[in-house]
Motif scaffolding. Structure first.
Motif, PDB file in Angstrom:
ATOM      1  N   ASP A  71       0.836  -1.198   0.000  1.00 35.67           N
ATOM      2  CA  ASP A  71       0.000   0.000   0.000  1.00 35.67           C
ATOM      3  C   ASP A  71       0.876   1.256   0.000  1.00 35.67           C
TER       4      ASP A  71
ATOM      5  N   LEU B 193       3.994   1.509  -1.054  1.00 40.79           N
ATOM      6  CA  LEU B 193       4.651   1.615  -2.363  1.00 40.79           C
ATOM      7  C   LEU B 193       3.689   2.133  -3.422  1.00 40.79           C
ATOM      8  N   SER B 194       2.450   1.711  -3.346  1.00 39.79           N
ATOM      9  CA  SER B 194       1.437   2.188  -4.294  1.00 39.79           C
ATOM     10  C   SER B 194       1.221   3.689  -4.124  1.00 39.79           C
ATOM     11  N   LYS B 195       1.123   4.130  -2.863  1.00 37.95           N
ATOM     12  CA  LYS B 195       0.963   5.562  -2.612  1.00 37.95           C
ATOM     13  C   LYS B 195       2.181   6.357  -3.061  1.00 37.95           C
ATOM     14  N   GLN B 196       3.368   5.807  -2.837  1.00 37.58           N
ATOM     15  CA  GLN B 196       4.585   6.482  -3.314  1.00 37.58           C
ATOM     16  C   GLN B 196       4.589   6.585  -4.833  1.00 37.58           C
ATOM     17  N   ALA B 197       4.121   5.547  -5.499  1.00 43.16           N
ATOM     18  CA  ALA B 197       4.067   5.565  -6.964  1.00 43.16           C
ATOM     19  C   ALA B 197       3.109   6.655  -7.441  1.00 43.16           C
ATOM     20  N   VAL B 198       1.986   6.805  -6.753  1.00 41.78           N
ATOM     21  CA  VAL B 198       1.028   7.857  -7.118  1.00 41.78           C
ATOM     22  C   VAL B 198       1.667   9.228  -6.942  1.00 41.78           C
TER      23      VAL B 198
ATOM     24  N   TRP C 206       4.899   9.951  -6.961  1.00 40.96           N
ATOM     25  CA  TRP C 206       5.923  10.131  -7.997  1.00 40.96           C
ATOM     26  C   TRP C 206       5.288  10.449  -9.349  1.00 40.96           C
ATOM     27  N   ASP C 207       4.177   9.820  -9.664  1.00 47.46           N
ATOM     28  CA  ASP C 207       3.469  10.118 -10.925  1.00 47.46           C
ATOM     29  C   ASP C 207       2.974  11.564 -10.938  1.00 47.46           C
TER      30      ASP C 207
END
Length: 118
Positions: A25, A27-32, A34-35
């Motif tokens: 979760d 990592l998913s938030k970090q990816a968002v 970063w996007d």
């Protein structure tokens, strides 16, 4: 004791699965994030590129206008020099004509003056 060990193992597996889910979760938030940051930077770059292009276009137009004004000024100075040269020539001709007429008219007077001086 074996039952206690199995219960502890299940508990550790559950905690591990929870930890893995939390990590996924995060990592998913970090990816968002970063996007979003990448999108902002793309827009910022595009904005700076447009501003740079507009600045270059404006500077180019100003340089062309300044060059044109300089060329116009050079032509005006050259034209003024030509007019001045013509006027100087006309003035020199008028002066020579006037001096000639004055000598012509002063001839009899000059002769009388010379005669009286003797």
């Amino acid at each position: 004791q074996a039952e206690a060990t199995r219960a502890l193992a299940r508990k550790l597996e559950q905690q591990s699965a929870q930890h893995s889910a939390q990590r996924a979760d995060l990592l998913s938030k970090q990816a968002v994030v970063w996007d979003m940051a990448a999108g902002y930077l793309r827009k910022l770059h595009a904005s700076h590129t447009q501003a740079s292009q507009a600045f270059v276009a404006g500077a180019t137009a100003e340089a062309e206008a300044a060059t044109q004004q300089h060329d116009n000024a050079e032509r005006a100075v050259a034209e003024a020099r030509n007019v001045l040269a013509v006027q100087r020539t006309q003035l020199a001709a008028a002066r020579a004509d006037l001096e000639g007429r004055m000598r012509e008219r002063a001839g009899p007077v000059q002769g009388e003056y010379e005669r009286l001086r003797k």
